[in-house]
Design a protein around this motif. Structure first.
Motif, PDB file in Angstrom:
ATOM      1  N   VAL A   1       4.586   7.780  -1.816  1.00  0.00           N
ATOM      2  CA  VAL A   1       5.598   6.777  -1.462  1.00  0.00           C
ATOM      3  C   VAL A   1       5.582   6.574   0.046  1.00  0.00           C
ATOM      4  CG1 VAL A   1       8.090   6.304  -1.378  1.00  0.00           C
ATOM      5  CG2 VAL A   1       7.087   7.362  -3.434  1.00  0.00           C
ATOM      6  N   GLU A   2       5.492   5.322   0.474  1.00  0.00           N
ATOM      7  CA  GLU A   2       5.528   5.025   1.904  1.00  0.00           C
ATOM      8  C   GLU A   2       6.843   4.349   2.248  1.00  0.00           C
ATOM      9  OE1 GLU A   2       2.460   2.462   3.562  1.00  0.00           O
ATOM     10  OE2 GLU A   2       2.867   3.278   5.555  1.00  0.00           O
ATOM     11  N   ASN A   3       7.691   5.104   2.871  1.00  0.00           N
ATOM     12  CA  ASN A   3       9.008   4.720   3.403  1.00  0.00           C
ATOM     13  C   ASN A   3      10.142   5.411   2.649  1.00  0.00           C
ATOM     14  OD1 ASN A   3      11.053   3.730   4.918  1.00  0.00           O
ATOM     15  ND2 ASN A   3      10.577   1.558   4.619  1.00  0.00           N
TER      16      ASN A   3
ATOM     17  N   PRO B   1       2.549   3.328  20.033  1.00  0.00           N
ATOM     18  CA  PRO B   1       3.692   4.241  19.789  1.00  0.00           C
ATOM     19  C   PRO B   1       3.598   5.000  18.466  1.00  0.00           C
ATOM     20  CG  PRO B   1       4.382   1.906  19.696  1.00  0.00           C
ATOM     21  CD  PRO B   1       2.986   1.939  20.262  1.00  0.00           C
ATOM     22  N   ARG B   2       2.797   4.490  17.552  1.00  0.00           N
ATOM     23  CA  ARG B   2       2.656   5.090  16.240  1.00  0.00           C
ATOM     24  C   ARG B   2       1.656   6.246  16.209  1.00  0.00           C
ATOM     25  NH1 ARG B   2       0.894   5.552  12.264  1.00  0.00           N
ATOM     26  NH2 ARG B   2       0.342   4.505  10.374  1.00  0.00           N
ATOM     27  N   ASN B   3       0.877   6.366  17.277  1.00  0.00           N
ATOM     28  CA  ASN B   3      -0.111   7.448  17.329  1.00  0.00           C
ATOM     29  C   ASN B   3       0.512   8.746  17.836  1.00  0.00           C
ATOM     30  OD1 ASN B   3      -2.122   5.829  16.334  1.00  0.00           O
ATOM     31  ND2 ASN B   3      -3.037   5.363  18.326  1.00  0.00           N
TER      32      ASN B   3
ATOM     33  N   SER C   1      -6.563   9.535   2.062  1.00  0.00           N
ATOM     34  CA  SER C   1      -5.147   9.908   1.905  1.00  0.00           C
ATOM     35  C   SER C   1      -4.160   8.752   2.026  1.00  0.00           C
ATOM     36  CB  SER C   1      -4.767  10.983   2.922  1.00  0.00           C
ATOM     37  OG  SER C   1      -4.826  10.458   4.241  1.00  0.00           O
ATOM     38  N   HIS C   2      -4.640   7.518   2.231  1.00  0.00           N
ATOM     39  CA  HIS C   2      -3.651   6.425   2.309  1.00  0.00           C
ATOM     40  C   HIS C   2      -4.264   5.077   1.939  1.00  0.00           C
ATOM     41  CE1 HIS C   2       0.472   5.280   3.498  1.00  0.00           C
ATOM     42  NE2 HIS C   2      -0.084   4.109   3.733  1.00  0.00           N
ATOM     43  N   ILE C   3      -3.917   4.595   0.746  1.00  0.00           N
ATOM     44  CA  ILE C   3      -4.417   3.317   0.234  1.00  0.00           C
ATOM     45  C   ILE C   3      -3.221   2.559  -0.339  1.00  0.00           C
ATOM     46  CG2 ILE C   3      -5.971   2.201  -1.421  1.00  0.00           C
ATOM     47  CD1 ILE C   3      -7.421   5.047  -1.567  1.00  0.00           C
TER      48      ILE C   3
ATOM     49  N   THR D   1       9.476   7.150   7.325  1.00  0.00           N
ATOM     50  CA  THR D   1       9.901   5.796   7.701  1.00  0.00           C
ATOM     51  C   THR D   1       8.707   4.847   7.601  1.00  0.00           C
ATOM     52  OG1 THR D   1       9.274   5.867  10.057  1.00  0.00           O
ATOM     53  CG2 THR D   1      11.431   6.791   9.480  1.00  0.00           C
ATOM     54  N   HIS D   2       8.997   3.539   7.683  1.00  0.00           N
ATOM     55  CA  HIS D   2       7.939   2.581   8.000  1.00  0.00           C
ATOM     56  C   HIS D   2       8.292   2.039   9.383  1.00  0.00           C
ATOM     57  CE1 HIS D   2       5.322  -1.037   7.657  1.00  0.00           C
ATOM     58  NE2 HIS D   2       4.512  -0.073   7.262  1.00  0.00           N
ATOM     59  N   ASN D   3       8.009   0.789   9.681  1.00  0.00           N
ATOM     60  CA  ASN D   3       8.415   0.208  10.963  1.00  0.00           C
ATOM     61  C   ASN D   3       9.870  -0.222  10.851  1.00  0.00           C
ATOM     62  OD1 ASN D   3       5.753   0.529  11.843  1.00  0.00           O
ATOM     63  ND2 ASN D   3       5.172  -1.506  11.112  1.00  0.00           N
TER      64      ASN D   3
ATOM     65  N   SER E   1      -0.226  10.955   7.248  1.00  0.00           N
ATOM     66  CA  SER E   1      -1.191  10.499   6.236  1.00  0.00           C
ATOM     67  C   SER E   1      -2.115   9.402   6.749  1.00  0.00           C
ATOM     68  CB  SER E   1      -0.460   9.997   4.982  1.00  0.00           C
ATOM     69  OG  SER E   1       0.121   8.723   5.222  1.00  0.00           O
ATOM     70  N   HIS E   2      -1.690   8.687   7.807  1.00  0.00           N
ATOM     71  CA  HIS E   2      -2.537   7.632   8.401  1.00  0.00           C
ATOM     72  C   HIS E   2      -2.067   7.363   9.824  1.00  0.00           C
ATOM     73  CE1 HIS E   2       0.893   5.593   6.633  1.00  0.00           C
ATOM     74  NE2 HIS E   2       0.545   4.393   7.064  1.00  0.00           N
ATOM     75  N   SER E   3      -2.633   8.101  10.773  1.00  0.00           N
ATOM     76  CA  SER E   3      -2.259   8.000  12.188  1.00  0.00           C
ATOM     77  C   SER E   3      -3.464   8.309  13.045  1.00  0.00           C
ATOM     78  CB  SER E   3      -1.147   9.004  12.525  1.00  0.00           C
ATOM     79  OG  SER E   3       0.074   8.653  11.911  1.00  0.00           O
TER      80      SER E   3
ATOM     81  N   SER F   1       3.636   9.835   9.555  1.00  0.00           N
ATOM     82  CA  SER F   1       3.097   8.570  10.063  1.00  0.00           C
ATOM     83  C   SER F   1       4.243   7.562  10.136  1.00  0.00           C
ATOM     84  CB  SER F   1       1.995   8.038   9.142  1.00  0.00           C
ATOM     85  OG  SER F   1       0.837   8.841   9.259  1.00  0.00           O
ATOM     86  N   HIS F   2       4.253   6.736  11.159  1.00  0.00           N
ATOM     87  CA  HIS F   2       5.301   5.729  11.408  1.00  0.00           C
ATOM     88  C   HIS F   2       6.566   6.323  12.020  1.00  0.00           C
ATOM     89  CE1 HIS F   2       3.457   2.198   9.546  1.00  0.00           C
ATOM     90  NE2 HIS F   2       3.123   2.933   8.506  1.00  0.00           N
ATOM     91  N   ALA F   3       6.757   7.638  11.981  1.00  0.00           N
ATOM     92  CA  ALA F   3       8.003   8.228  12.487  1.00  0.00           C
ATOM     93  C   ALA F   3       7.987   8.246  14.018  1.00  0.00           C
ATOM     94  CB  ALA F   3       8.163   9.643  11.955  1.00  0.00           C
TER      95      ALA F   3
ATOM     96  N   SER G   1      -7.971   5.494   5.079  1.00  0.00           N
ATOM     97  CA  SER G   1      -8.450   4.133   5.372  1.00  0.00           C
ATOM     98  C   SER G   1      -7.331   3.155   5.687  1.00  0.00           C
ATOM     99  CB  SER G   1      -9.240   3.599   4.171  1.00  0.00           C
ATOM    100  OG  SER G   1      -8.373   3.442   3.062  1.00  0.00           O
ATOM    101  N   ASP G   2      -6.163   3.329   5.035  1.00  0.00           N
ATOM    102  CA  ASP G   2      -5.115   2.301   5.013  1.00  0.00           C
ATOM    103  C   ASP G   2      -5.664   0.971   4.478  1.00  0.00           C
ATOM    104  OD1 ASP G   2      -2.540   1.401   5.129  1.00  0.00           O
ATOM    105  OD2 ASP G   2      -2.355   1.433   7.307  1.00  0.00           O
ATOM    106  N   PHE G   3      -6.696   1.075   3.644  1.00  0.00           N
ATOM    107  CA  PHE G   3      -7.233  -0.134   3.002  1.00  0.00           C
ATOM    108  C   PHE G   3      -6.133  -0.808   2.181  1.00  0.00           C
ATOM    109  CE2 PHE G   3     -11.841   1.658   2.826  1.00  0.00           C
ATOM    110  CZ  PHE G   3     -12.174   0.990   3.999  1.00  0.00           C
TER     111      PHE G   3
HETATM  112 ZN   LIG Z   1       1.619   2.582   6.982  1.00  0.00          ZN
END
Ligand SMILES: [Zn+2]
Length: 361
Positions: free
Chosen positions: A131-133, A238-240, A31-33, A158-160, A227-229, A206-208, A301-303
Motif C-alpha cells: 500500500v502506498e500512502n 527533498p524526497r531523497n 520492490s515498487h510497481i 505518506t505520499h506527496n 521502497s523507492h528512493s 519513501s515520500h516521508a 523501478s517505480d514502473f
Molecule cells: Zn511513490
C-alpha cells in the motif's frame, strides 16, 4: 564498484552472455510497481499500456514484484478517508487477482517469505501486494489489519502531502499543508507504526519528511525500508535520503531501494530534458554501498508510477542493470543482495517480530 563512471552519455552496451546467464539465475525482486487504475484486467497481457505486466516480467527474468495500491493524497477529512480506504481495498483485490496461469504465464500472490521462496522454487512469479500512502487507513489503525489480510507487506507512510499519520517530504499548500503539520510522526502515526510491527507490515519511508523518516526508524521494532528512493548527496531532491538518514538506516538494519526516476537520480542540466540510465542508477547503489554497506541497498523501478530509464524502460530490460553491476565489479552474492536478498531479509524480520507480538485482531 571500483569505478563510478562520471560520463555515461553513450549507448548502453548490449549485456554480455555472462550478465544474461547471471540475471536468469538470480532471484530478482522489484520492490515498487504501480498498477493502472481503474483496472483494465490486462495484467496477463503483454500490452504497450504497461511497463510491467506478467508476460514482460517473465520475458525479463523477473522473479517477484511488489505491486502497490497507490492512493493519491486528498483532503484529510472523514469523506477523504472513507474514499481512500475503499479504493485501497478495491486495488488490493485487483492485485490479488494477478495469479493463476494465462497466456503461458504463471503467477502467484505471496505474502510471506516462505510463500515467495516456494513460488520461486516452483518457477512461478511472485506478486507481493503493498500500500502506498498511509492516508488509505484514514484515522483508524484497525484498517491496517484489513490491508494485511489482503496480503499487503508494506505501507508507505505518506505520499506527496501530509496525512493524519505523518509529514511528507513534499507538502501541498493546495491541500492546506503547512511546511510541517506534525513535526514528523503524529500520535496516530506512532500508533500505526506499532500496529504495523504487530501485523508484519514493513514501514516504508519513501515520500516521508526527514523528521518522519528518522522518527519512524526510532519508533519501529523492525528496520524500515525506503521502497523507492535515491541518494540526496547525488541529487538534491527533498524526497531523497541524505547521509544522516542513510546512517540511521544502517544503524537500524534498514534498506533503501534505489528507484528508476530520473528526477531523483540526476540534477537537471540547464534546460535540457532530463534523462537517466542504469549507469546513473548504479552510481546511487555505489554511493550507498560505500557509505553504509552492501546489505542496505536494493532495486526498484517505480514502473507505471513514473519510473523509466533510457535503458530500463520496462520489466523486460532488468538485465541491463545486472550487466552494469557486473561491470562495476560486484560479485554474484552482492548482486543477489541488491536484487532482492536485502529486501527479503527485512520481510523475514517483520515476520519474526509479528510472531513474537501476536497479530492484532
Ligand atoms: Zn511513490
Amino acid at each position: 564498484m571500483t569505478s563510478s563512471s562520471q560520463a555515461h552519455t553513450g549507448q548502453t552496451p548490449a549485456p554480455s552472455a555472462e550478465a544474461e546467464a547471471l540475471h536468469r539465475a538470480l532471484f530478482t525482486l522489484d520492490s515498487h510497481i504501480d498498477i493502472p487504475w481503474p483496472d483494465r484486467g490486462d495484467a496477463f497481457e503483454d500490452t504497450d499500456a504497461r511497463r510491467v505486466d506478467l508476460p514482460k516480467m517473465q520475458k525479463g527474468g523477473m522473479s517477484a514484484g511488489c505491486f502497490v495500491a497507490y492512493i493519491a493524497q486528498a483532503k484529510v477529512d472523514a469523506e477523504g478517508h472513507a474514499q481512500a480506504q475503499a479504493q485501497c481495498l478495491a486495488m488490493l483485490d485487483v492485485i490479488n487477482s494477478m495469479q493463476g496461469s494465462q497466456n503461458g504465464v504463471t503467477a502467484r500472490v505471496c505474502s510471506t517469505v516462505v510463500e515467495i521462496e516456494a513460488a520461486y522454487k516452483a518457477g512461478v512469479m511472485a506478486v507481493i501486494p503493498a500500500v502506498e500512502n498511509g492516508y488509505a487507513m484514514g484515522d483508524d489503525p484497525a484498517v491496517l489489519a484489513q490491508f494485511r489480510a489482503k496480503g499487503a507487506r508494506y505501507v508507505t507512510l505518506t505520499h506527496n502531502g501530509h496525512n493524519a499519520l505523518a509529514d511528507a517530504a513534499v507538502h501541498r499548500p493546495s491541500l492546506g499543508d503547512k511546511p510541517e503539520n506534525h513535526g514528523g510522526l503524529s500520535a496516530l502515526g506512532r500508533e500505526a507504526v506499532r500496529h504495523m510491527n504487530r501485523l508484519g507490515l514493513l514501514i516504508d519511508v519513501s515520500h516521508a519528511s526527514k523528521k518522519t523518516m528518522l522518527q519512524a526508524v526510532a519508533a519501529s521494532a523492525v528496520p524500515v525500508v525506503a521502497s523507492h528512493s535515491c541518494v540526496r548527496t547525488l541529487c538534491d531532491h527533498p524526497r531523497n535520503l541524505d547521509d544522516e538518514q542513510l546512517d540511521a538506516l544502517k544503524a537500524s538494519g534498514g534498506v533503501i531501494q534505489i528507484t528508476a526516476m530520473p528526477a531523483f537520480l540526476k540534477p537537471r542540466d540547464g534546460e535540457a530534458p532530463r534523462s537517466a540510465g542504469v549507469a546513473d542508477f548504479v552510481d546511487h547503489i555505489d554511493y550507498v554501498v560505500r557509505r553504509i554497506g552492501v546489505e542496505h541497498v536494493g532495486i526498484s523501478s517505480d514502473f507505471d508510477g513514473g519510473g523509466a530509464l533510457a535503458d530500463w524502460q520496462n520489466a523486460t530490460q532488468g538485465v541491463n542493470l545486472t550487466a552494469e553491476l557486473l561491470r562495476r565489479g560486484y560479485d554474484r552474492s552482492e548482486i543477489a543482495a541488491f536484487w532482492g536478498g536485502n529486501f527479503m531479509r527485512l520481510l523475514g524480520q517483520a515476520e519474526a517480530v509479528a510472531e513474537q507480538t501476536g497479530t492484532i485482531g
